[in-house]
Design a protein around this motif. Structure first.
Motif, PDB file in Angstrom:
ATOM      1  N   UNK A   1      -7.931  38.375   1.909  1.00 19.96           N
ATOM      2  CA  UNK A   1      -9.189  37.638   1.755  1.00 19.96           C
ATOM      3  C   UNK A   1      -9.712  37.080   3.074  1.00 19.96           C
TER       4      UNK A   1
ATOM      5  N   UNK B   1     -11.245  39.624   7.475  1.00 20.31           N
ATOM      6  CA  UNK B   1     -12.589  40.175   7.236  1.00 20.31           C
ATOM      7  C   UNK B   1     -12.905  41.363   8.140  1.00 20.31           C
TER       8      UNK B   1
ATOM      9  N   UNK C   1     -11.168  42.131   2.510  1.00 19.71           N
ATOM     10  CA  UNK C   1     -11.663  41.783   1.167  1.00 19.71           C
ATOM     11  C   UNK C   1     -12.070  43.014   0.345  1.00 19.71           C
ATOM     12  N   UNK C   2     -12.595  44.038   1.005  1.00 15.51           N
ATOM     13  CA  UNK C   2     -12.978  45.252   0.266  1.00 15.51           C
ATOM     14  C   UNK C   2     -11.748  45.996  -0.247  1.00 15.51           C
TER      15      UNK C   2
ATOM     16  N   UNK D   1     -12.842  32.119   8.898  1.00 12.96           N
ATOM     17  CA  UNK D   1     -13.383  33.140   7.987  1.00 12.96           C
ATOM     18  C   UNK D   1     -13.587  32.682   6.551  1.00 12.96           C
ATOM     19  N   UNK D   2     -12.826  31.682   6.124  1.00 14.21           N
ATOM     20  CA  UNK D   2     -12.952  31.223   4.730  1.00 14.21           C
ATOM     21  C   UNK D   2     -13.706  29.899   4.678  1.00 14.21           C
TER      22      UNK D   2
ATOM     23  N   UNK E   1     -19.154  36.379   9.041  1.00 14.19           N
ATOM     24  CA  UNK E   1     -19.330  35.651   7.777  1.00 14.19           C
ATOM     25  C   UNK E   1     -20.699  34.994   7.786  1.00 14.19           C
TER      26      UNK E   1
ATOM     27  N   UNK F   1     -20.328  42.214  -3.950  1.00 15.90           N
ATOM     28  CA  UNK F   1     -19.786  43.057  -2.877  1.00 15.90           C
ATOM     29  C   UNK F   1     -20.727  44.250  -2.694  1.00 15.90           C
TER      30      UNK F   1
ATOM     31  N   UNK G   1     -18.953  41.917   2.009  1.00 17.13           N
ATOM     32  CA  UNK G   1     -17.699  42.639   1.770  1.00 17.13           C
ATOM     33  C   UNK G   1     -16.851  41.953   0.711  1.00 17.13           C
TER      34      UNK G   1
END
Lengths: 419, 122
Positions: free
Chosen positions: A44, A47, A63-64, A147-148, B55, B97, B115
């Protein structure tokens, strides 16, 4: 007590693939227990792209990659429990877990699959002198912040350790506006993938200082800088080579440790080299019915390998439940001469379908060397490698027919030879 | 003739490639130990491209940020500008997504897409 055939501990890439492996082998009575509030584990926060080249033949972000597995878990209707933390596994395969919603829950399992992943080595493991200022993060923690959560942990950064997470964070912090001064690596080579050196450091002209380490962290409330020094062949700092580097943040990317508290508690035997359980060709640990796969078993560099390994663990757990795993006729697999470890450590011919794979890492960098596999004294495989480095996991494939032809085989040895 | 030095990323060897080129293309690659080095050098010198990931903030989502990427690789020299353009973007939850977050980033005709999925806060 809830009866479940297969209890999977951890819903990261290994846990998800293990569940699919078990399901596709014909057992649908599965539960995945995950302590976070979502599935996918560390993917998660990863990225960046580069995941899935082996599994999906395309390049995905973390994540994908995770989303594809999560979708499959949902499509197959496999039960998952989030925010559920396993606190104990008993010898009788009773798994105890706690969650805010359900309190304490106990599962009586027929097989347990350990897929708890790993965690980062912290500063405390490094013994670098200095105070305890803010501004020191493990690279993965910084990755989560950026990133989160969307926070930047600092403005000018030195990264200690050139493992992949450190390299990825060098690029990430740079793109988010930080000044990444350098990546410092104590070894004479990087522990990261070549691709990451080029695309994370070279693309942004970030220097990689090999054979250097951080000898002091300056600052009392916030990091104000670090002292770096060159190290000798024994990795001791060389006097007179010290250099002061101003920075407000130090990221540590200094290794990952499989998270085996639960495994140790139930008495699973741990390999001191990998810090993960000793397993058979079926990825079964020293305790019958307990299997392990992914980074809890040994730290991988590619998630694709985590997935394929865990899928196999799931499949074998079903075989075990169905009484199709044999315990007899064990062959030992030894790592020797430049091979740091092998996974698995034992092999039972009758449990091998057509072939089995032995994964290993070299203990040093070897150029133009041979990977050799010996069946007792007989050399069975001898393949030339341009390069072997500890940063890249290697695989050798053993065919079942070779094993059948040698019924008295006691030991398989994997080694690196000059010629 | 201009020369460029680069490290091949195809395997852990990391061959140090020396590439001679002019306006018409690659003239000579040295330092590679296999064919892949030559192919890599050609792409990397003439049109180096990268997929950019970052992001962007999510409004009213169960998570504060959603990860994004350029749908295909874009010229390497546009990496920073791409991230800067994304700084001005906020996206309303729910996010699916693959959803387009920004069209035609840096005039490349390439979309930036989500994503991961982020549900709307209840």
């Amino acid at each position: 007590m809830i009866n479940k055939d297969i209890v999977i501990i951890g819903g990261g890439p290994a846990g998800l693939a293990a569940a699919i492996g078990a399901y596709e082998a014909g057992n649908k009575n599965i539960v995945i227990l995950e302590r976070d509030n979502l599935l996918g584990g560390i993917l998660n926060q990863c990225i960046h792209n580069g995941f899935g080249l082996h599994t999906f033949k395309e390049e995905l972000t973390g994540p994908e990659y995770s989303a594809r597995y999560v979708k499959k878990i949902k499509d197959l209707n496999i039960e998952t429990k989030l925010e559920t933390m396993v606190i104990d596994i008993s010898n009788e395969l009773i798994v105890s877990a706690i969650s805010e919603n359900e309190g304490m829950v106990q599962y009586q399992a027929k097989a347990v699959i350990l897929t708890m992943g790993c965690r980062e080595r912290p500063r405390g493991a490094l013994s670098i002198p200095g105070y305890r200022p803010s501004g020191i993060f493990s690279a993965g923690t910084a990755q989560r912040f950026v990133n989160i959560e969307g926070y930047m942990p600092g403005k000018s950064v030195v990264i200690l350790g050139s493992g992949d997470i450190g390299l990825i964070m060098a690029r990430r912090m740079t793109l988010e506006g930080a000044d990444v001064k350098m990546v410092v690596e104590i070894m004479p080579y990087s522990g990261g993938l070549k691709r990451n050196i080029v695309q994370c450091l070279d693309d942004f002209s970030i220097p990689l200082k090999l054979s250097h380490t951080v000898t002091k962290i300056h600052g009392s409330t916030r990091v104000s800088g670090v002292t770096i020094a060159k190290v000798d062949d024994l990795r001791n700092p060389i006097k007179g080579t010290e250099e002061y580097v101003e920075c407000d943040t130090l990221l540590l990317s200094v290794g990952l440790i499989p998270e085996n508290e639960l495994s140790r508690k139930v008495g699973v035997i741990i390999n001191p080299k990998t810090q993960g359980p000793i397993v058979s060709e079926s990825l079964e640990t020293s305790i019958k019915g307990i299997f392990a796969a992914g980074n809890v078993l040994h730290v991988h560099d590619l998630v694709d390998h985590v997935s394929s390994e865990a899928y196999l663990a799931g499949k074998n757990a079903v075989k075990y439940i169905n009484g199709l795993l044999e315990e007899l006729k064990m062959i030992d697999i030894l790592a020797s001469d430049g091979v740091r470890y092998t996974v698995p450590s034992t092999l039972n011919v009758n449990n091998v379908e057509d072939l089995t794979q032995i994964r290993f890492r070299s203990s040093d960098v070897y150029k133009d060397a041979y990977v050799s596999v010996y069946f007792d004294e007989e050399r069975i495989l001898h393949s030339k490698k341009r390069i072997l480095t500890p940063g890249e996991m290697e695989t050798v494939t053993i065919l079942k027919k070779w094993l059948i032809e040698r019924p008295n085989l006691k030991t398989i040895t994997v080694k690196i030879e000059k010629e | 003739m201009p020369t460029k030095e680069l490290t091949c990323i195809n395997c852990p060897m990391g061959c140090l490639l020396s590439v001679e080129f002019d306006e018409t293309g690659i003239k000579k690659v040295t330092g590679n130990q296999c064919k892949r080095g030559e192919l890599y050098a050609a792409k990397e010198v003439i049109t180096p491209k990268r997929i950019v990931t970052s992001i962007v903030p999510v409004l009213n989502g169960v998570e504060d940020m959603v990860s994004v990427k350029t749908a295909i690789d874009i010229p390497k020299e546009l990496i920073k500008q791409c991230v800067i353009e994304l700084k001005n973007i906020k996206v309303e939850a729910p996010v699916e997504i693959g959803q387009v977050i920004l069209e035609n980033v840096c005039g490349t005709n390439v979309c930036v897409i989500a994503t991961k999925s982020v549900e709307r806060k209840k």
